[in-house]
Scaffold this motif. Sequence first.
Motif, short mmCIF file in Angstrom:
data_model
loop_
_atom_site.label_atom_id
_atom_site.label_comp_id
_atom_site.label_asym_id
_atom_site.label_seq_id
_atom_site.Cartn_x
_atom_site.Cartn_y
_atom_site.Cartn_z
N GLU A 72 -3.30 -1.23 -9.90
CA GLU A 72 -2.04 -0.55 -10.22
C GLU A 72 -0.99 -0.70 -9.14
OE1 GLU A 72 -1.48 0.72 -13.15
OE2 GLU A 72 -3.52 0.21 -13.77
N GLY A 73 -1.41 -0.89 -7.93
CA GLY A 73 -0.47 -1.00 -6.82
C GLY A 73 -1.20 -0.83 -5.50
N TYR A 74 -0.55 -1.22 -4.42
CA TYR A 74 -1.15 -1.19 -3.10
C TYR A 74 -0.76 0.11 -2.39
CZ TYR A 74 -2.07 -6.08 -3.99
OH TYR A 74 -2.51 -7.25 -4.55
N ASN A 75 -1.71 0.66 -1.65
CA ASN A 75 -1.42 1.86 -0.89
C ASN A 75 -2.12 1.78 0.46
OD1 ASN A 75 -4.18 3.41 -1.10
ND2 ASN A 75 -3.70 2.76 -3.20
N LYS A 76 -1.58 2.48 1.44
CA LYS A 76 -2.06 2.38 2.82
C LYS A 76 -3.52 2.78 2.94
CE LYS A 76 -1.14 4.16 7.47
NZ LYS A 76 -0.26 5.05 8.28
N GLN A 77 -3.89 3.88 2.30
CA GLN A 77 -5.26 4.36 2.43
C GLN A 77 -6.25 3.39 1.77
OE1 GLN A 77 -5.87 8.34 1.01
NE2 GLN A 77 -7.74 8.62 2.19
N GLY A 78 -5.85 2.81 0.64
CA GLY A 78 -6.73 1.85 -0.03
C GLY A 78 -6.92 0.58 0.79
N PRO A 151 -4.35 -8.55 1.98
CA PRO A 151 -3.75 -7.31 1.46
C PRO A 151 -2.38 -7.00 2.05
CG PRO A 151 -5.59 -6.82 2.93
CD PRO A 151 -5.59 -8.29 2.73
N ILE A 152 -2.12 -7.42 3.30
CA ILE A 152 -0.80 -7.17 3.89
C ILE A 152 0.27 -7.97 3.16
CG2 ILE A 152 0.61 -7.55 5.94
CD1 ILE A 152 -1.79 -6.85 7.65
N LEU A 153 0.02 -9.24 2.95
CA LEU A 153 1.01 -10.09 2.27
C LEU A 153 1.21 -9.64 0.82
CD1 LEU A 153 -0.06 -13.59 3.64
CD2 LEU A 153 1.91 -12.21 4.33
N ALA A 154 0.10 -9.32 0.14
CA ALA A 154 0.23 -8.85 -1.24
C ALA A 154 1.00 -7.53 -1.30
CB ALA A 154 -1.16 -8.70 -1.86
N TRP A 155 0.72 -6.64 -0.34
CA TRP A 155 1.45 -5.36 -0.29
C TRP A 155 2.95 -5.61 -0.07
CZ3 TRP A 155 4.40 -3.48 3.78
CH2 TRP A 155 4.87 -2.18 3.62
N LYS A 164 4.41 -6.87 -9.84
CA LYS A 164 3.19 -6.21 -10.25
C LYS A 164 2.08 -6.57 -9.26
CE LYS A 164 4.13 -6.01 -15.22
NZ LYS A 164 3.65 -6.41 -16.57
N ALA A 165 1.11 -5.67 -9.13
CA ALA A 165 0.08 -5.85 -8.11
C ALA A 165 -0.67 -7.16 -8.27
CB ALA A 165 -0.91 -4.67 -8.17
N GLN A 166 -1.02 -7.51 -9.53
CA GLN A 166 -1.78 -8.75 -9.73
C GLN A 166 -0.93 -9.98 -9.46
OE1 GLN A 166 -1.11 -6.46 -12.01
NE2 GLN A 166 -0.63 -7.31 -14.02
N LYS A 167 0.38 -9.90 -9.74
CA LYS A 167 1.25 -11.03 -9.44
C LYS A 167 1.43 -11.19 -7.93
CE LYS A 167 2.14 -12.40 -13.62
NZ LYS A 167 1.65 -13.72 -14.08
N LEU A 370 -18.44 10.65 5.74
CA LEU A 370 -17.33 10.74 6.67
C LEU A 370 -16.39 9.54 6.55
CD1 LEU A 370 -19.06 12.13 9.90
CD2 LEU A 370 -17.65 13.36 8.24
N VAL A 371 -16.97 8.36 6.35
CA VAL A 371 -16.15 7.16 6.16
C VAL A 371 -15.33 7.30 4.89
CG1 VAL A 371 -16.20 4.67 5.74
CG2 VAL A 371 -17.74 5.68 7.43
N LYS A 372 -15.96 7.73 3.83
CA LYS A 372 -15.24 7.91 2.57
C LYS A 372 -14.18 9.01 2.68
CE LYS A 372 -18.68 6.17 -0.69
NZ LYS A 372 -19.47 6.46 -1.89
N ARG A 373 -14.52 10.03 3.42
CA ARG A 373 -13.60 11.16 3.55
C ARG A 373 -12.31 10.74 4.24
NH1 ARG A 373 -14.80 16.68 7.06
NH2 ARG A 373 -12.71 17.58 6.87
N TYR A 374 -12.42 9.94 5.29
CA TYR A 374 -11.24 9.62 6.10
C TYR A 374 -10.52 8.34 5.67
CZ TYR A 374 -12.53 13.33 9.31
OH TYR A 374 -12.82 14.57 9.86
N PHE A 375 -11.22 7.48 4.92
CA PHE A 375 -10.61 6.19 4.62
C PHE A 375 -10.46 5.88 3.14
CE2 PHE A 375 -12.57 5.57 8.85
CZ PHE A 375 -11.44 5.22 9.56
N GLN A 376 -11.32 6.43 2.29
CA GLN A 376 -11.28 6.05 0.89
C GLN A 376 -10.01 6.54 0.21
OE1 GLN A 376 -14.57 7.44 -1.49
NE2 GLN A 376 -14.40 5.70 -2.89
N ALA A 377 -9.47 5.66 -0.64
CA ALA A 377 -8.27 6.03 -1.38
C ALA A 377 -8.60 7.13 -2.38
CB ALA A 377 -7.73 4.81 -2.11
N PRO A 378 -7.67 8.04 -2.63
CA PRO A 378 -7.92 9.14 -3.56
C PRO A 378 -8.02 8.61 -4.99
CG PRO A 378 -5.61 9.11 -2.87
CD PRO A 378 -6.32 8.10 -2.04
#
Length: 378
Positions: A72-78, A151-155, A164-167, A370-378
Amino acid sequence: MQIDYSKRIFGLDLMRAVAILFVVFSHALWIVPELPGLPGELLRLMGVLGVEIFFVLSGFLIGRILLRQFSEGYNKQGVTYFWVRRWFRTLPNYYLILFVNIGIVLFMGRNLPDGLWKYFLFFQNAFSSMDIFFTESWSLPIEEFTYLLAPILAWALWKFFKLKAQKAFLYTAIGMIVFGLLTKVFYQTQVAESDMIFWNTELKAVMIYRLDAIFYGMLGAYAAQYFADFWTRNRWILFLLGVLGMLLISFGIPMLGWFIDSHPWVWNLGYLPFCSLVIALFLPMLSAWKTAPRIIRGAVTRISLISYSMYLLHYSVVLQLLKYFLPTERLSLIDKGMYVLVYLSLTFVASYVLYRIYERPMMNLRDHRLVKRYFQAP
């Protein structure tokens, strides 16, 4: 070793197993450098193709993760969580074996490379050839910087050009492939020498010229998801084209006399991209090959699972220590054959132990709460 086969694709495990076996067997030439004719040439070719298979397969697998995670789109946490998962997969083993290599060099009374610090930042072969220290690590900066850049370039394309995210993913892959081709044009016009040893160290194993390698697999991931009918319907045709391409790489180029001294442009511009494309043609069939007879499936999957440990251990650790304690210069050809069997056996055993006691536990931390708590995207 408990394996959940329902979560694995046999064809992709087979691809990884073939890749690592190619690499490990090719380095037997350090034991038998005098191996003549076709066997010796095939082992050298296997060494090249093994790493190229890894690149394309890695791109395909990482591409599928990126397309799924950022549909759907790029986000920092993801993006951060993507990096954390990759780094738990690659960095612990790498740094452990880096320190092991440092210890081996000191034990042997040799000098450490002047640019040792570069190995800690994956800069050892960024723009030129690296020292002979930990030589098989040349491919890892290409992998790590691809994981960082993709991911940086795609973002950036998604954010600033409103794609669009896939494009954004697709244009990133195409753009990096074009970039890779342009760097090879530069190499051909400014740097190239008509020598295979120079080519092997100054083009094939230099990061700036090889950042495109993994993106061919990412294009495959995009095709598998957004051109699924074509991907599935034509998988055998694409597989046969891949076989023909592999025959051209293995036998056609030598038969045509396209050697680097007479046809440098073939090697400097076309050889490596063509290898990547040919390997990618096998993906539709192999990604659809879900399972196999139990005895074959078990062996292939286990080799696939320990392949990263095998890659890091087999040459600079296992083979270097063997050569130090048991020099091969005065051995007969039969004795060297036994030596190869010892080398292979030690590689498999050491890699299995490293995977069980260190690599697998470190990877499991990716799923720690703990890894999921601090890094995983919501």
